[in-house]
Design a protein around this motif. Structure first.
Motif, PDB file in Angstrom:
ATOM      1  N   GLN A 171       0.803  -1.216   0.000  1.00 10.93           N
ATOM      2  CA  GLN A 171       0.000   0.000   0.000  1.00 10.93           C
ATOM      3  C   GLN A 171       0.839   1.272   0.000  1.00 10.93           C
ATOM      4  OE1 GLN A 171      -3.224   0.057   2.776  1.00 10.93           O
ATOM      5  NE2 GLN A 171      -3.965  -1.956   2.213  1.00 10.93           N
ATOM      6  N   GLY A 172       2.164   1.132   0.175  1.00  9.09           N
ATOM      7  CA  GLY A 172       3.027   2.305   0.102  1.00  9.09           C
ATOM      8  C   GLY A 172       3.039   3.153   1.362  1.00  9.09           C
ATOM      9  N   THR A 189       2.575   8.524   4.634  1.00  5.73           N
ATOM     10  CA  THR A 189       2.280   8.280   3.222  1.00  5.73           C
ATOM     11  C   THR A 189       3.156   9.189   2.372  1.00  5.73           C
ATOM     12  OG1 THR A 189      -0.026   7.832   3.813  1.00  5.73           O
ATOM     13  CG2 THR A 189       0.481   8.153   1.472  1.00  5.73           C
ATOM     14  N   PRO A 190       4.169   8.656   1.688  1.00  7.42           N
ATOM     15  CA  PRO A 190       5.018   9.514   0.853  1.00  7.42           C
ATOM     16  C   PRO A 190       4.212  10.190  -0.247  1.00  7.42           C
ATOM     17  CG  PRO A 190       6.007   7.340   1.165  1.00  7.42           C
ATOM     18  CD  PRO A 190       4.595   7.248   1.655  1.00  7.42           C
ATOM     19  N   LYS A 191       4.582  11.417  -0.537  1.00 10.39           N
ATOM     20  CA  LYS A 191       3.913  12.146  -1.615  1.00 10.39           C
ATOM     21  C   LYS A 191       4.174  11.471  -2.951  1.00 10.39           C
ATOM     22  CE  LYS A 191       3.383  16.834  -3.467  1.00 10.39           C
ATOM     23  NZ  LYS A 191       3.826  18.252  -3.326  1.00 10.39           N
ATOM     24  N   ALA A 192       5.373  10.937  -3.119  1.00  8.18           N
ATOM     25  CA  ALA A 192       5.738  10.218  -4.351  1.00  8.18           C
ATOM     26  C   ALA A 192       6.563   8.998  -3.946  1.00  8.18           C
ATOM     27  CB  ALA A 192       6.512  11.122  -5.302  1.00  8.18           C
ATOM     28  N   GLY A 197      11.039  12.383   1.041  1.00  5.80           N
ATOM     29  CA  GLY A 197      11.294  13.794   1.305  1.00  5.80           C
ATOM     30  C   GLY A 197      10.061  14.572   1.716  1.00  5.80           C
ATOM     31  N   ASP A 198       8.883  14.092   1.352  1.00  5.21           N
ATOM     32  CA  ASP A 198       7.654  14.813   1.659  1.00  5.21           C
ATOM     33  C   ASP A 198       6.517  13.802   1.725  1.00  5.21           C
ATOM     34  OD1 ASP A 198       5.924  16.861   2.194  1.00  5.21           O
ATOM     35  OD2 ASP A 198       5.810  17.606   0.129  1.00  5.21           O
TER      36      ASP A 198
END
Length: 382
Positions: A171-172, A189-192, A197-198
Motif C-alpha cells: 500500500q506504500g 504516506t510519501p507524496k511520491a 522527502g515529503d
C-alpha cells in the motif's frame, strides 16, 4: 528511484528462502556454549564483532558502542550486508559489516555518524536502512548500506522519540513506533513513493478494545509533524496534538510481513498485529500479552522483532530471560536462543540473512551491563 526499487525487489526475491532453516531446529535449549549462548541442537553461534575492537582481521573499522537495531541487505555480487545502529547520545550512528557468499566477513565501515541515540529502525524494499533517533527531537535518517549515497535526514517522518519503522510495500505506507510511556503509532504516506522527502504523517486512533475483539483503527493527520526540538520549546509534541489518538505503552520493534504490521509495546509486554484495510483504515488485534500468573507466558521485556519468511514473529527480550522467542500464528511461544551471564544487557538487532539461513543479533551492553561492551553474534545451522 523507481528503477532502483524494482532492481532491489528482484534481488531480494531471488534469494529469499521459502522457509527459514534455523526455525526447523526449534527444540529444547542446550547448555551454554563457550560464548554463553544456549541453542537447540543443530545450531551454532559465532561472535562477529565486539564494541571498540576492529571487525575481522585488518579491516580497520572498530565496532560501534551499544549496538541496537539492525537489518540485512542482499549484495549485488553475492553475499549480504548487516547494518547496526549505535545507541549513543550525540555520537551515535550506523555501522555495517559486509559478508561474502560463504558468510565470511570481508568489509566493515560506518554509514552514519554524529547522530544521537540511534535505536531501532527498518529496512526499505528499495534497499536502504532507516535509522531512528530515540529522543524527543529525534528524526529518521535514510542510509545506503553500500555507501553509494550520503545519508539523508527525513524530517517529514516526524520529530519525536522514534523507535522503529516498517514499510508496507503493498500500500506504500510507512508505520512508526514511539518509545514513550504514552507513545503513539504513526503512519506516513510519501507524496511520491518511495521518495521520503515529503508526505503525510498521521496518528492512530483505536476504536474499541483489541484485548476483547479486533478493533477498528482510524488515522488522523498531524497538525505539526515537525515540532521544534520535539516539544521542548513552545510547540506541542506529536503524540499530544490529536486528543482522540490512542496511547501505547512504549512502542518498540515493528515489522511487515504478508500484508500485516507487527509491533511490540514494552510497558504491557504486548505483541500487536495491524491488518490494513483497502480504504486506508484497518483492524488492530493482540497476538500476545504477558500474564505473570501464566507459567507458559515466557516472553517478557518485549523489544526488537523480526518476522520469518514462514510467518513466525521473533521477539527479542530487553532483560527478561535474555532470550529470542518465536511466536507462531497459534500463539505458541518457543525460545530460539538464550544469552547467559549478561542479565543487565538486552538483545537487539535481530535479523535473518537474506536467504534465511543465519540470524544476527547483539547483546547491547555485554556481560557487565555497564558498557561499552556490546557484542554482535551470528547463529547458523551446524
Amino acid at each position: 528511484m523507481a528503477g532502483s526499487l524494482a532492481s532491489w525487489q528482484r534481488l531480494a526475491q531471488a534469494v529469499l528462502a521459502p522457509g527459514d532453516g534455523l526455525l526447523r531446529h526449534l527444540g529444547p535449549l542446550g547448555e551454554p556454549d563457550e560464548l554463553g549462548i544456549r541453542l537447540p541442537a543443530g545450531l551454532n553461534a559465532r561472535l562477529i564483532a565486539r564494541s571498540g575492537e576492529p571487525v575481522g582481521a585488518k579491516l580497520g573499522y572498530r565496532w560501534h558502542l551499544y549496538p541496537d537495531g539492525g537489518a540485512t541487505f542482499p549484495a549485488p555480487r553475492g553475499g549480504w550486508i548487516y547494518v547496526s545502529n549505535s545507541e549513543v547520545p550525540a555520537a551515535g550512528g550506523v555501522g555495517a559489516i559486509r559478508f561474502d557468499a560463504r558468510g565470511e566477513v570481508i568489509r566493515a565501515y560506518s554509514l552514519l555518524e554524529g547522530t544521537s541515540l540511534n535505536c531501532a529502525g527498518g529496512a526499505t524494499p528499495w534497499g536502504t536502512w532507516l535509522s531512528c533517533e530515540e529522543w524527543s527531537g529525534g528524526a529518521v535518517w535514510e542510509c545506503d548500506p553500500r555507501r553509494r549515497r550520503l545519508p539523508r535526514r527525513r524530517p517529514a517522518l516526524g520529530i519525536f522519540k522514534h523507535e522503529a519503522v516498517a514499510v508496507d510495500p503493498d500500500q506504500g505506507y510507512l508505520y512508526l513506533t514511539e518509545d514513550e510511556p504514552d507513545g503513539r503509532l504513526y503512519r506516513f504516506t510519501p507524496k511520491a513513493y518511495p521518495d521520503l522527502g515529503d508526505g503525510l504523517l498521521e496518528v492512530a486512533e483505536v476504536q474499541g478494545d483489541p484485548l476483547v475483539a479486533p478493533a477498528a483503527v482510524m488515522w488522523h493527520p498531524l497538525p505539526d509533524p515537525m515540532p521544534v526540538l520535539g516539544g521542548l520549546g513552545r510547540k506541542t509534541p506529536t503524540r499530544l496534538q490529536v486528543p482522540q489518538s490512542t496511547a501505547f505503552r512504549g512502542g518498540e520493534g515493528i515489522g511487515w510481513h504478508a500484508g500485516r504490521i507487527y509491533f511490540t509495546t514494552k510497558g504491557d509486554d504486548t505483541v500487536w498485529c495491524y491488518q490494513p484495510g483497502a480504504a486506508g483504515s484497518g483492524v488492530l488485534s493482540v497476538l500476545y500479552r504477558r500474564d505473570p500468573a501464566r507459567p507458559a507466558d515466557i516472553l517478557s521485556g518485549v523489544d526488537n522483532l523480526t518476522v520469518a519468511a514462514s510467518g513466525e514473529v521473533l521477539v527479542a527480550e530487553d532483560g527478561g530471560d535474555m532470550q529470542v522467542v518465536v511466536l507462531d500464528e497459534a500463539g505458541r511461544l518457543t525460545p530460539l536462543l538464550q544469552v547467559v551471564g549478561q542479565d543487565r544487557s538486552e538483545i537487539a538487532g535481530i535479523a535473518f540473512s537474506p536467504d534465511g539461513r543465519r540470524l544476527y543479533f547483539s547483546s547491547q551492553r555485554g556481560p557487565t551491563g555497564k558498557g561499552p561492551f556490546g557484542l554482535t553474534y551470528e547463529i547458523s545451522v551446524a
